[in-house]
Design a protein around this motif. Structure first.
Motif, PDB file in Angstrom:
ATOM      1  N   SER A   1      -9.579  10.664  -1.212  1.00 49.42           N
ATOM      2  CA  SER A   1     -10.162  11.268  -0.796  1.00 49.42           C
ATOM      3  C   SER A   1     -10.246  11.959  -0.221  1.00 49.42           C
ATOM      4  CB  SER A   1     -10.386  10.052   1.078  1.00 49.42           C
ATOM      5  OG  SER A   1      -8.959  10.528   0.979  1.00 49.42           O
ATOM      6  N   LEU A   2     -11.048  13.368  -0.179  1.00 53.55           N
ATOM      7  CA  LEU A   2     -11.096  14.544   0.074  1.00 53.55           C
ATOM      8  C   LEU A   2     -11.478  15.165   1.821  1.00 53.55           C
ATOM      9  CD1 LEU A   2     -11.020  17.873  -0.351  1.00 53.55           C
ATOM     10  CD2 LEU A   2     -13.109  18.021  -1.395  1.00 53.55           C
ATOM     11  N   VAL A   3     -11.079  15.566   2.644  1.00 55.14           N
ATOM     12  CA  VAL A   3     -11.778  15.310   3.985  1.00 55.14           C
ATOM     13  C   VAL A   3     -11.336  17.613   4.419  1.00 55.14           C
ATOM     14  CG1 VAL A   3     -11.145  14.834   6.482  1.00 55.14           C
ATOM     15  CG2 VAL A   3     -10.705  13.631   4.627  1.00 55.14           C
ATOM     16  N   ARG A   4     -12.153  17.198   4.907  1.00 53.47           N
ATOM     17  CA  ARG A   4     -12.169  19.063   5.935  1.00 53.47           C
ATOM     18  C   ARG A   4     -12.718  18.250   7.160  1.00 53.47           C
ATOM     19  NH1 ARG A   4     -12.267  24.713   4.849  1.00 53.47           N
ATOM     20  NH2 ARG A   4     -13.200  25.689   6.481  1.00 53.47           N
ATOM     21  N   ARG A   5     -12.072  18.560   7.783  1.00 57.62           N
ATOM     22  CA  ARG A   5     -12.256  18.885   9.531  1.00 57.62           C
ATOM     23  C   ARG A   5     -12.881  19.796  10.223  1.00 57.62           C
ATOM     24  NH1 ARG A   5      -6.526  19.042   8.606  1.00 57.62           N
ATOM     25  NH2 ARG A   5      -5.763  20.862   9.324  1.00 57.62           N
TER      26      ARG A   5
ATOM     27  N   GLN B   1     -17.925  19.538   8.447  1.00 60.21           N
ATOM     28  CA  GLN B   1     -17.388  19.020   8.538  1.00 60.21           C
ATOM     29  C   GLN B   1     -17.924  17.810   7.058  1.00 60.21           C
ATOM     30  OE1 GLN B   1     -16.595  15.447   8.698  1.00 60.21           O
ATOM     31  NE2 GLN B   1     -18.648  15.395  10.074  1.00 60.21           N
ATOM     32  N   TYR B   2     -16.593  17.661   6.523  1.00 63.37           N
ATOM     33  CA  TYR B   2     -17.385  16.924   5.402  1.00 63.37           C
ATOM     34  C   TYR B   2     -16.134  15.976   5.191  1.00 63.37           C
ATOM     35  CZ  TYR B   2     -14.860  19.614   2.190  1.00 63.37           C
ATOM     36  OH  TYR B   2     -14.127  20.423   1.497  1.00 63.37           O
ATOM     37  N   ARG B   3     -16.386  14.794   4.201  1.00 61.90           N
ATOM     38  CA  ARG B   3     -15.514  13.857   4.037  1.00 61.90           C
ATOM     39  C   ARG B   3     -16.075  12.864   2.873  1.00 61.90           C
ATOM     40  NH1 ARG B   3     -10.944  10.124   5.630  1.00 61.90           N
ATOM     41  NH2 ARG B   3     -10.821   8.614   4.021  1.00 61.90           N
TER      42      ARG B   3
ATOM     43  N   SER C   1       0.737  -0.915   0.028  1.00 63.50           N
ATOM     44  CA  SER C   1       0.297   0.174  -0.201  1.00 63.50           C
ATOM     45  C   SER C   1       0.908   1.531   0.175  1.00 63.50           C
ATOM     46  CB  SER C   1      -1.054  -0.272   0.708  1.00 63.50           C
ATOM     47  OG  SER C   1      -0.221   0.508   2.461  1.00 63.50           O
ATOM     48  N   LEU C   2       0.715   2.262  -0.716  1.00 63.89           N
ATOM     49  CA  LEU C   2       0.899   3.503  -0.741  1.00 63.89           C
ATOM     50  C   LEU C   2       0.132   3.933  -0.644  1.00 63.89           C
ATOM     51  CD1 LEU C   2       3.277   5.748  -1.052  1.00 63.89           C
ATOM     52  CD2 LEU C   2       3.113   4.717  -3.597  1.00 63.89           C
ATOM     53  N   GLU C   3       0.741   5.640   0.295  1.00 61.39           N
ATOM     54  CA  GLU C   3      -0.734   6.563   0.501  1.00 61.39           C
ATOM     55  C   GLU C   3      -0.057   7.829   0.501  1.00 61.39           C
ATOM     56  OE1 GLU C   3      -4.654   8.384   2.491  1.00 61.39           O
ATOM     57  OE2 GLU C   3      -3.931   6.049   2.762  1.00 61.39           O
ATOM     58  N   VAL C   4      -0.292   9.239  -0.427  1.00 65.23           N
ATOM     59  CA  VAL C   4       0.332  10.350  -1.064  1.00 65.23           C
ATOM     60  C   VAL C   4      -0.734  11.768   0.232  1.00 65.23           C
ATOM     61  CG1 VAL C   4       1.780  12.217  -1.787  1.00 65.23           C
ATOM     62  CG2 VAL C   4       1.791   9.342  -2.092  1.00 65.23           C
ATOM     63  N   GLU C   5      -0.732  12.175   1.548  1.00 65.72           N
ATOM     64  CA  GLU C   5      -1.634  13.418   1.772  1.00 65.72           C
ATOM     65  C   GLU C   5      -1.202  14.833   1.281  1.00 65.72           C
ATOM     66  OE1 GLU C   5      -4.421  13.056   5.167  1.00 65.72           O
ATOM     67  OE2 GLU C   5      -2.873  12.578   6.029  1.00 65.72           O
ATOM     68  N   ARG C   6      -1.610  15.247   1.273  1.00 60.63           N
ATOM     69  CA  ARG C   6      -1.602  17.040   1.263  1.00 60.63           C
ATOM     70  C   ARG C   6      -3.014  17.648   1.693  1.00 60.63           C
ATOM     71  NH1 ARG C   6       2.019  20.184  -1.519  1.00 60.63           N
ATOM     72  NH2 ARG C   6       1.498  21.969  -1.757  1.00 60.63           N
ATOM     73  N   GLN C   7      -2.259  18.886   1.949  1.00 59.90           N
ATOM     74  CA  GLN C   7      -3.382  20.032   2.704  1.00 59.90           C
ATOM     75  C   GLN C   7      -3.203  20.437   1.644  1.00 59.90           C
ATOM     76  OE1 GLN C   7      -2.392  20.974   7.057  1.00 59.90           O
ATOM     77  NE2 GLN C   7      -3.112  22.792   6.509  1.00 59.90           N
TER      78      GLN C   7
ATOM     79  N   ALA D   1      -7.719  23.589   6.706  1.00 58.19           N
ATOM     80  CA  ALA D   1      -8.455  22.515   7.002  1.00 58.19           C
ATOM     81  C   ALA D   1      -8.933  21.127   6.472  1.00 58.19           C
ATOM     82  CB  ALA D   1      -9.421  23.042   7.820  1.00 58.19           C
ATOM     83  N   THR D   2      -8.166  21.461   5.282  1.00 56.14           N
ATOM     84  CA  THR D   2      -8.777  20.502   3.872  1.00 56.14           C
ATOM     85  C   THR D   2      -7.645  20.161   3.526  1.00 56.14           C
ATOM     86  OG1 THR D   2     -10.556  21.427   3.441  1.00 56.14           O
ATOM     87  CG2 THR D   2      -9.880  20.087   1.904  1.00 56.14           C
ATOM     88  N   THR D   3      -7.536  18.322   3.079  1.00 58.80           N
ATOM     89  CA  THR D   3      -6.679  17.735   2.962  1.00 58.80           C
ATOM     90  C   THR D   3      -7.172  16.759   2.001  1.00 58.80           C
ATOM     91  OG1 THR D   3      -7.006  15.893   4.436  1.00 58.80           O
ATOM     92  CG2 THR D   3      -5.385  17.369   5.389  1.00 58.80           C
ATOM     93  N   VAL D   4      -6.327  16.208   1.189  1.00 57.10           N
ATOM     94  CA  VAL D   4      -6.439  15.557  -0.574  1.00 57.10           C
ATOM     95  C   VAL D   4      -5.557  14.598  -0.195  1.00 57.10           C
ATOM     96  CG1 VAL D   4      -7.321  15.566  -2.559  1.00 57.10           C
ATOM     97  CG2 VAL D   4      -7.302  17.474  -1.904  1.00 57.10           C
ATOM     98  N   ALA D   5      -6.062  13.302  -0.184  1.00 54.10           N
ATOM     99  CA  ALA D   5      -5.663  12.051  -0.359  1.00 54.10           C
ATOM    100  C   ALA D   5      -5.623  11.077  -1.633  1.00 54.10           C
ATOM    101  CB  ALA D   5      -5.516  11.299   0.739  1.00 54.10           C
ATOM    102  N   VAL D   6      -4.801  10.320  -2.070  1.00 53.77           N
ATOM    103  CA  VAL D   6      -4.838   9.401  -3.311  1.00 53.77           C
ATOM    104  C   VAL D   6      -3.522   8.466  -2.683  1.00 53.77           C
ATOM    105  CG1 VAL D   6      -4.361   9.134  -5.416  1.00 53.77           C
ATOM    106  CG2 VAL D   6      -4.940  11.091  -4.604  1.00 53.77           C
ATOM    107  N   GLY D   7      -3.991   6.569  -2.470  1.00 54.03           N
ATOM    108  CA  GLY D   7      -3.933   5.890  -1.791  1.00 54.03           C
ATOM    109  C   GLY D   7      -3.891   4.503  -2.693  1.00 54.03           C
TER     110      GLY D   7
END
Length: 250
Positions: free
Chosen positions: A95-99, A105-107, A24-30, A34-40
């Motif tokens: 994934s797109l996450v708003r803390r 908040q949302y995901r 598994s490999l995942e990259v996450e960026r802020q 308060a929002t992050t984007v992750a691709v895995g």
């Protein structure tokens, strides 16, 4: 009775526990405060999966006393539990996450995947051809190409001073969950048992159609909650809420 041939259930002497290899490999960026984007990406390969394979397969249609021309005519089927099944899974998720913040908040998460194997999910499934397990290689019983999940909450501002509309919506909160999944497959059988004693599939151009070629219906589900907190006296609060499950009735 001498006219009844016994069926045997045996265990492979070299039976092994199933095993898997996983990557598994995942990259996450802020993005913003308060929002992050992750691709895995995930990969899983399973081996040594348990299946039941007939070791005394007939080679002809049973007529009279020929016992189907089995290698050992003294008994009927020998269903042997063997650890020879295999599987693999590839999955790409975004994934797109708003803390959580003052307003909510949302995901949002989406997965594109492929899951294949040569053994069904039901206990001790058998191949359509004990001599060629590749004929059962196909979509796994729980293969879903697309999975979208959206959930979140929205709450009214706590500061109700000033505008009448803010005083009206004070204490309200709405939250929900939406799930959209593509259809899972199902196996199409012909209703005719093969000479090997397993459930047959339709034959097209002289060969069995692939396993799990049928398509069921997509899954869509939405749940919603609306609540309001009301101040009664001092520190005493009351909450009124409404829950709705399966909002789309689909």
């Amino acid at each position: 009775p001498s006219v009844t041939l016994p069926n045997l259930t045996t265990m492979d002497r070299d039976l092994q526990n199933a095993s898997s290899r996983q990557v598994s490999l995942e990259v996450e960026r802020q993005v913003g405060r308060a929002t992050t984007v992750a691709v895995g990406y995930q990969y899983l390969r399973g081996s040594g999966l348990l299946m039941s394979i007939n070791q005394n397969v007939p080679s002809c249609v049973a007529v009279g006393v020929n016992n189907g021309c089995r290698p050992n005519p003294s008994y009927a089927n020998n269903s042997q539990y063997s650890s020879v099944g295999r599987s693999n899974y590839h999955g790409l998720h975004v994934s797109l996450v708003r803390r959580p913040s003052a307003l909510g908040q949302y995901r949002v998460s989406y997965t594109l995947s492929s899951s294949k194997n040569n053994v069904g999910e039901f206990f001790f499934s058998s191949p359509i051809d004990p001599f060629d397990l590749s004929k059962d290689w196909g979509r796994s019983d729980d293969d879903q190409r697309h999975r979208l999940v959206v959930n979140g909450s929205l709450q009214a501002p706590s500061d109700s001073s000033g505008r009448a509309v803010l005083r009206l919506i004070r204490g309200f909160q709405a939250s929900g969950l939406v799930q959209v999944y593509s259809a899972v497959p199902y196996n199409i059988t012909s209703g005719v048992t093969t000479v090997q004693g397993t459930a047959g599939r339709p034959i097209v151009n002289g060969v069995f159609i692939a396993r799990n070629t049928g398509h069921s219906t997509p899954f869509v589900n939405a749940n919603l909650r609306v609540s309001r907190t009301i101040a009664l006296s001092g520190r005493v609060m009351a909450e009124v809420l409404v829950d709705v499950f399966n909002l789309t009735n689909h």
